[in-house]
Design a protein around this motif. Structure first.
Motif, PDB file in Angstrom:
ATOM      1  N   LEU A 198       4.752  34.720 -24.234  1.00 13.19           N
ATOM      2  CA  LEU A 198       5.415  35.784 -24.987  1.00 13.19           C
ATOM      3  C   LEU A 198       4.967  37.200 -24.668  1.00 13.19           C
ATOM      4  O   LEU A 198       5.771  38.133 -24.741  1.00 13.19           O
ATOM      5  CB  LEU A 198       5.213  35.525 -26.488  1.00 13.19           C
ATOM      6  CG  LEU A 198       5.841  34.229 -26.994  1.00 13.19           C
ATOM      7  CD1 LEU A 198       5.278  33.851 -28.343  1.00 13.19           C
ATOM      8  CD2 LEU A 198       7.348  34.370 -27.061  1.00 13.19           C
ATOM      9  N   TRP A 244       8.926  30.619 -32.446  1.00  8.25           N
ATOM     10  CA  TRP A 244       9.375  30.882 -31.075  1.00  8.25           C
ATOM     11  C   TRP A 244       9.938  29.640 -30.379  1.00  8.25           C
ATOM     12  O   TRP A 244      10.306  29.710 -29.205  1.00  8.25           O
ATOM     13  CB  TRP A 244       8.228  31.473 -30.263  1.00  8.25           C
ATOM     14  CG  TRP A 244       8.020  32.935 -30.535  1.00  8.25           C
ATOM     15  CD1 TRP A 244       8.898  33.947 -30.271  1.00  8.25           C
ATOM     16  CD2 TRP A 244       6.869  33.547 -31.119  1.00  8.25           C
ATOM     17  NE1 TRP A 244       8.365  35.158 -30.653  1.00  8.25           N
ATOM     18  CE2 TRP A 244       7.113  34.948 -31.178  1.00  8.25           C
ATOM     19  CE3 TRP A 244       5.652  33.074 -31.596  1.00  8.25           C
ATOM     20  CZ2 TRP A 244       6.193  35.856 -31.687  1.00  8.25           C
ATOM     21  CZ3 TRP A 244       4.727  33.973 -32.112  1.00  8.25           C
ATOM     22  CH2 TRP A 244       5.007  35.338 -32.162  1.00  8.25           C
ATOM     23  N   LYS A 278      13.260  30.140 -28.726  1.00 14.06           N
ATOM     24  CA  LYS A 278      13.190  30.975 -27.520  1.00 14.06           C
ATOM     25  C   LYS A 278      12.626  30.183 -26.347  1.00 14.06           C
ATOM     26  O   LYS A 278      13.107  30.306 -25.210  1.00 14.06           O
ATOM     27  CB  LYS A 278      12.317  32.203 -27.808  1.00 14.06           C
ATOM     28  CG  LYS A 278      12.147  33.152 -26.628  1.00 14.06           C
ATOM     29  CD  LYS A 278      13.477  33.665 -26.090  1.00 14.06           C
ATOM     30  CE  LYS A 278      14.298  34.370 -27.139  1.00 14.06           C
ATOM     31  NZ  LYS A 278      15.584  34.849 -26.591  1.00 14.06           N
ATOM     32  N   TRP A 322      13.564  38.696 -27.999  1.00 14.22           N
ATOM     33  CA  TRP A 322      14.801  38.205 -28.595  1.00 14.22           C
ATOM     34  C   TRP A 322      16.037  38.869 -27.998  1.00 14.22           C
ATOM     35  O   TRP A 322      17.172  38.543 -28.399  1.00 14.22           O
ATOM     36  CB  TRP A 322      14.780  38.428 -30.106  1.00 14.22           C
ATOM     37  CG  TRP A 322      13.641  37.717 -30.771  1.00 14.22           C
ATOM     38  CD1 TRP A 322      12.543  38.297 -31.329  1.00 14.22           C
ATOM     39  CD2 TRP A 322      13.470  36.307 -30.920  1.00 14.22           C
ATOM     40  NE1 TRP A 322      11.696  37.331 -31.833  1.00 14.22           N
ATOM     41  CE2 TRP A 322      12.243  36.091 -31.594  1.00 14.22           C
ATOM     42  CE3 TRP A 322      14.236  35.196 -30.563  1.00 14.22           C
ATOM     43  CZ2 TRP A 322      11.770  34.823 -31.899  1.00 14.22           C
ATOM     44  CZ3 TRP A 322      13.759  33.925 -30.867  1.00 14.22           C
ATOM     45  CH2 TRP A 322      12.541  33.756 -31.530  1.00 14.22           C
TER      46      TRP A 322
END
Length: 809
Positions: free
Chosen positions: A89, A400, A403, A497
């Motif tokens: 991330l 997350w 994602k 995002w």
């Protein structure tokens, strides 16, 4: 060979990948595997604690289970799980395409996996280490924990610290050097902020632990005497270990705190209250964490005024946390809360952490610490703090997950898993406060406390069941879950995002920019004022692309694993030297041969790593404050050397501490003559000059001058080692070895560690000479010569400190 990645469905991909998202997934999977391993160990000793006395495990088996459970959970699960999320991330949140050094990122993972493999191996080498996860002296020396597996456990921790150091250097360089245009540090997402402070703490705290592990490994394998000296050894270990150990609490909890900030903002629908003050509070905690280690030593012979000072600093460090907790609570009060699975886990984490923090204040008082130390009160407080961090990390995984995988999960199953988790957690750990008189790390306790232990064991199995439910929820999502939108959360605003789920290999089709005050994706590399792109971008050919594959990090990790497994078994070799009547032939050849095999594989892999052409381009336009004008690789070298300063500082500090403790003038200088050390000082200072000369020759494109200067450096370095070898030979000729007495242990280990740095420098210099001869390297780009010079000057400066300490004082 470096190059393109195989597809995700190929097994080969996971051995050669250097992409930050793949490495993040590998970290997460391996960390979850270690969680299961550590969890099974905990269930074994919780069964043992259903009643007092031996039930399932022997005394040795119980000690091994408790020790390895602690080491696995604290080291191999908590930080690596956070590192997996950060790997995936952080580059996405700051607008980078990858970490600054992709191959070092892969190497960090393979070192981590190496440490995991060695931990497992230790059980099959006469038993793993069983002296407690804090490894207190003198229980950590061979006379009390003699197994080869114990050596392997300690060395595995050393490999893990190497992994952490590589990762810390990489993240620090990336976050400080590769932020998207217009993304100042104040505006970096709070998860990245928390990870930035975490790796800053890791850089220094784990360096102190590495020094402690080097000294302990020397005691266990080479038979030195650092921690066997009565009184002094125990106090020395406590100082060095807790200088690492207290920052480790915040190293573990800060990523969880960052996840809380992110999820509370998203699911309360508003920016965190007092954001800048929250960042300042985190910075204060990170700094203060290195100033409170001695509260772990209230039961030692340290005088009362010093204990009182550290009691005050311990209470003081809680104040910034108060600010952060109130910021989280006030954000919820002012927001519109949505009770999603990620939010529930993070809210639970906050509640658990508050209880853990309050009970920790009791231990910060000297008087109460005398009563509670070594009891289940400490165990309960410790787990309410550390496992509350795990709770937030699970919330982060759920947050997350869409994602990372591109799949949504069943919200009902997610909430059910939280309910079971929260119930099991409190059933397991809260009764420990009620049964606080139970001594920790033993299976004997007062019979009237049995009911509490039985409830704890039930709680342990409920908590274990919650993890099975979590795995089922996520596995079901992966197999048959609906596709996730790019942004499934209404109020999430961080950069990750803004791209597809899961992200493409290179993250961005354009270049993220905040130059206008809001997120934009620029299709070209032009500067925001329309000017020309930077020279580094112009110089790249149109067909150039970033490489994502290299087999050498895996090969280096494999070679290191074999070498460490062999080195752990070399103690009988030195015992034979210590006891001349012991036949050397009884030592056996297996472990020496294994060590040599590992060295050969490691050396071959390192050469392949150095010769490989690997393209990891720099961002042409990026925010680089406060390191504008410093090259990416130079910045990484600076960070590495900063860590090495702490390693040498701790080792030299151990020498000074032991000399003062036993009486500075109670032994004669070692060695007896200062002349060899004086000559070596002049030799190394001269070698620093020849390195500078090599850099000048490279800048001028003078191949013969560059070869001459490098050859002179090699010759001077070999001269230094030759004099040192002669000096050691003189000691050996008089039957003086590193295991003869404490003063000789201090001399041989400290100067030996420096000599290893010299040897490594000479190997690098020799490699660079071969590159000049065969490929005319460094004539067009002199920067590698400069980076080598930084390392070599550091090695020389360390000797300038060692010379007076050992030869003059």
């Amino acid at each position: 060979m470096a190059g393109d990645l195989p597809p995700r469905t190929s097994i080969k991909r996971w051995f050669v990948t250097t992409n930050h998202k793949d490495i993040g997934v590998l970290y997460l999977l391996t960390a979850l595997f270690t969680l299961v391993f550590g969890g099974v160990l905990s269930l074994l000793f919780r069964i043992e604690l259903l009643g007092t006395g031996e039930i399932l495990l022997s005394a040795s088996g119980y000690n091994q289970a408790v020790t390895i459970h602690g080491l696995v959970m604290v080291f191999l699960f908590l930080s690596p799980f956070a590192a997996g999320l950060a790997n995936y991330l952080v580059p996405l949140q700051i607008g980078a395409k990858d970490l600054a050094f992709p191959r070092l990122n892969a190497l960090s993972y393979w070192f981590y996996l190496s440490s995991v493999v060695l931990f497992f191996l230790s059980f099959f080498q006469d038993g793993a280490f069983m002296g407690g996860w804090t490894m207190y002296a003198p229980l950590n020396i061979p006379i009390y924990t003699p197994s080869i597996g114990g050596n392997t456990t300690i060395l595995a921790l050393g490999v893990f610290v190497l992994s952490i150091t590589l990762g810390s250097v990489n993240f620090l360089t990336t976050i400080h050097y590769s932020r998207a245009e217009g993304l100042g540090l104040w505006n970096v997402p709070l998860f990245t902020w928390s990870w930035l402070l975490t790796v800053w703490m890791m850089l220094f705290a784990f360096a102190a632990l590495l020094a402690a592990l080097i000294l302990l490994s020397a005691d266990r394998v080479l038979l030195t005497q650092y921690f066997s000296r009565e009184g002094a050894g125990s106090l020395l270990w406590a100082h060095v270990f807790w200088f690492f150990g207290h920052p480790e609490v915040y190293i573990v909890f800060f990523p969880a705190l960052g996840i809380m900030f992110e999820t509370f903002q998203t699911f309360a629908g508003r920016r965190i209250v007092g954001r800048k003050w929250v960042i300042i509070a985190m910075v204060l905690v990170a700094v203060q964490s290195f100033l409170v280690w001695m509260h772990h030593m209230f039961l030692t012979t340290i005088n009362l005024p010093i204990k009182t000072l550290f009691m005050a600093t311990t209470i003081g460090i809680s104040l910034p946390f108060d600010l952060m907790v109130f910021a989280l609570i006030y954000t919820l009060v002012k927001g519109q809360i949505r009770l999603t699975t990620p939010f529930l886990f993070n809210l639970g984490a906050l509640l658990l952490f508050i209880l853990g923090g309050i009970t920790g204040v009791f231990l910060g008082a000297v008087v109460l610490d005398f009563e509670f130390r070594g009891t289940y009160w400490v165990v309960a407080h410790f787990h309410y703090v550390m496992v509350s961090g795990v709770t937030a990390l699970v919330g982060g995984l759920f947050y997350w997950w869409p994602k990372i995988t591109g799949k949504m999960y069943d919200e009902f199953l997610g909430k059910l898993s939280f309910a079971v988790y929260f119930l099991g957690f409190n059933l397991l750990y809260f009764p420990m406060f009620l049964a606080w008189e139970t001594p920790r790390r033993v299976f004997e306790f007062a019979p009237e406390l049995g009911i509490y232990h039985q409830v704890m064991t039930v709680g342990a199995f409920v908590l274990g069941a919650s993890w099975l439910l979590i795995f089922y929820t996520l596995g079901k999502s992966l197999v048959s879950g609906p596709d996730a939108p790019d942004n499934p959360w209404t109020y999430s605003r961080t950069l990750e995002w803004a791209i597809p789920s899961p992200p493409p290999l290179d993250n961005w089709s354009g270049r993220p920019s905040y130059a206008s005050g809001r997120l934009e994706f620029r299709e070209d590399a032009a500067a925001p004022d329309g000017g020309a792109v930077e020279a580094v971008e112009r110089a790249r050919p149109a067909e150039a692309h970033a490489d994502h594959a290299s087999i050498w990090p895996f090969a280096i990790g494999a070679g290191l694993t074999v070498m460490i497994a062999g080195f752990a078994g070399l103690r009988p070799l030195f015992e034979a030297m210590q006891e001349p009547e012991t036949a050397l032939t009884s030592v056996g050849a297996f472990y020496p041969a294994l060590t040599l095999l590992g060295v050969a594989v490691l050396g071959y892999a390192l050469v392949g790593f150095g010769r490989e052409r690997f393209d990891a381009p720099e961002m042409a336009i990026a925010e680089r404050w406060p390191f504008d004008g410093v090259g990416r690789t130079k910045l990484g070298v600076w960070f590495f050397l900063a860590s090495d300063v702490v390693v040498f500082g701790a080792v030299i500090g151990a020498y000074v501490f032991m000399r003062i403790y036993v009486g500075w003038g109670t032994w004669d200088p070692v060695p007896p003559s200062a002349l060899p050390g004086l000559i070596n000082t002049y030799v190394l200072i001269t070698s620093s000059f020849t390195v500078v000369l090599a850099l000048v020759m490279a800048e001028r494109g003078n191949k013969k001058g560059l070869l001459g200067a490098f050859s002179a450096t090699l010759l001077l370095g070999l001269t230094f080692l030759s004099i040192k070898a002669w000096e050691w030979g003189q000691e050996f000729a008089h039957d003086i070895y590193w295991f003869t007495d404490l003063q000789y242990s201090l001399y041989f280990v400290t100067t030996g560690l420096h000599a290893l740095h010299v040897i490594f420098g000479l190997l690098v210099a020799g490699f660079m000479v071969s590159r000049v001869l065969t490929a005319d390297a460094y004539l067009d780009d002199e920067r590698p010569v400069e980076y080598f010079g930084l390392y070599w000057h550091f090695v020389d400066i360390v000797w300038v400190f060692l010379f007076p300490l050992f030869y003059l004082f």
